[in-house]
Design an enzyme around this catalytic site. Sequence first.
Site, PDB file in Angstrom:
ATOM      1  N   LYS A   1      -5.931   4.865  -7.578  1.00 20.93           N
ATOM      2  CA  LYS A   1      -5.848   6.302  -7.847  1.00 20.93           C
ATOM      3  C   LYS A   1      -5.772   6.573  -9.345  1.00 20.93           C
ATOM      4  O   LYS A   1      -6.384   7.535  -9.843  1.00 20.93           O
ATOM      5  CB  LYS A   1      -4.636   6.886  -7.126  1.00 20.93           C
ATOM      6  CG  LYS A   1      -4.765   6.841  -5.608  1.00 20.93           C
ATOM      7  CD  LYS A   1      -3.537   7.383  -4.907  1.00 20.93           C
ATOM      8  CE  LYS A   1      -3.717   7.327  -3.387  1.00 20.93           C
ATOM      9  NZ  LYS A   1      -2.541   7.828  -2.648  1.00 20.93           N
TER      10      LYS A   1
ATOM     11  N   THR B   1      -2.113   5.396   2.124  1.00 22.18           N
ATOM     12  CA  THR B   1      -3.214   4.435   2.187  1.00 22.18           C
ATOM     13  C   THR B   1      -3.175   3.643   3.485  1.00 22.18           C
ATOM     14  O   THR B   1      -2.103   3.292   3.992  1.00 22.18           O
ATOM     15  CB  THR B   1      -3.152   3.481   0.986  1.00 22.18           C
ATOM     16  OG1 THR B   1      -3.221   4.250  -0.220  1.00 22.18           O
ATOM     17  CG2 THR B   1      -4.297   2.494   1.002  1.00 22.18           C
TER      18      THR B   1
ATOM     19  N   LEU C   1       0.863  -1.182   0.000  1.00 23.07           N
ATOM     20  CA  LEU C   1       0.000   0.000   0.000  1.00 23.07           C
ATOM     21  C   LEU C   1       0.899   1.230   0.000  1.00 23.07           C
ATOM     22  O   LEU C   1       1.977   1.207   0.614  1.00 23.07           O
ATOM     23  CB  LEU C   1      -0.895   0.030   1.251  1.00 23.07           C
ATOM     24  CG  LEU C   1      -1.911  -1.104   1.405  1.00 23.07           C
ATOM     25  CD1 LEU C   1      -2.603  -1.013   2.760  1.00 23.07           C
ATOM     26  CD2 LEU C   1      -2.939  -1.073   0.282  1.00 23.07           C
ATOM     27  N   ASP C   2       0.469   2.313  -0.661  1.00 22.77           N
ATOM     28  CA  ASP C   2       1.312   3.501  -0.640  1.00 22.77           C
ATOM     29  C   ASP C   2       1.253   4.173   0.729  1.00 22.77           C
ATOM     30  O   ASP C   2       0.474   3.792   1.600  1.00 22.77           O
ATOM     31  CB  ASP C   2       0.960   4.464  -1.784  1.00 22.77           C
ATOM     32  CG  ASP C   2      -0.414   5.097  -1.660  1.00 22.77           C
ATOM     33  OD1 ASP C   2      -0.843   5.395  -0.527  1.00 22.77           O
ATOM     34  OD2 ASP C   2      -1.068   5.300  -2.699  1.00 22.77           O
ATOM     35  N   ARG C   3       2.097   5.172   0.928  1.00 21.28           N
ATOM     36  CA  ARG C   3       2.304   5.732   2.265  1.00 21.28           C
ATOM     37  C   ARG C   3       1.023   6.327   2.855  1.00 21.28           C
ATOM     38  O   ARG C   3       0.792   6.249   4.072  1.00 21.28           O
ATOM     39  CB  ARG C   3       3.414   6.792   2.218  1.00 21.28           C
ATOM     40  CG  ARG C   3       3.888   7.240   3.601  1.00 21.28           C
ATOM     41  CD  ARG C   3       5.338   7.692   3.556  1.00 21.28           C
ATOM     42  NE  ARG C   3       5.524   8.853   2.731  1.00 21.28           N
ATOM     43  CZ  ARG C   3       5.662  10.097   3.205  1.00 21.28           C
ATOM     44  NH1 ARG C   3       5.616  10.326   4.511  1.00 21.28           N
ATOM     45  NH2 ARG C   3       5.855  11.099   2.392  1.00 21.28           N
TER      46      ARG C   3
END
Length: 229
Positions: A186, A104, A100-102
């Site tokens: 996104k 999320t 997961l990105d930072r």
Amino acid sequence: MRLDRFICKHTAHSHQTSRRLVASGHAEVDGCIITDPRHAVTAFSTIRLDGQLLQQQQPHYIMLHKPAGYLSATSDPEHKTVLELLPSTLRPKLHIAGRLDRATTGLLILTNDGLWSRRITAPEEKIPKIYLVTTAEPISPDAEARFQQGIWLAREGVMTSPATIERLSEHCCRLTIFEGRHHQVKRMFAAIGNAVTALHRERMGPITLDEQLRPGEFRLLTDSERTAI
């Protein structure tokens, strides 16, 4: 890997000597004497040769409620990583099954079992990933149809698998996708002229984020959760 090949790889013995040692009863796997050099061993087999321990590693399957602000990485010189939320005794050899990105939040799975994690993350497995999505603009009336048709991701040169939307409010929906490409959710919303302002992963396949876990907390997967993959 075959037992004789494992011994050859992890000792100074040649392949021929390793095969003879196994055949003559010098090797032990998970507490049992093995005399078949072709016996299959895994990364989690406990292996001894003449009583000397060659390998002993326990598999770990961890559910983490990822908070915002942490990188899905094992180390980083600038930012906090999700491994810092775990005890140091659990960290060695762990990797992340579906990053997961930072920004999320939500369900993150960490394990040291590469074969198991590939069943979750490999695109051909078509494991559903379910996200709670909040958008800057109202979700357009044609969003369901666009996502069902697939969204073209130019960077990879691929079309996403059909995705489904469950509308929860004008700016919020539950989205199910079947891949896990870089910033995929996104990018999908950007393709229909909207921006994601908050993203939370609720589920991966049969594994649902435990509601009792607060952000930053973790627990081991149950046997039923692990074997469901």
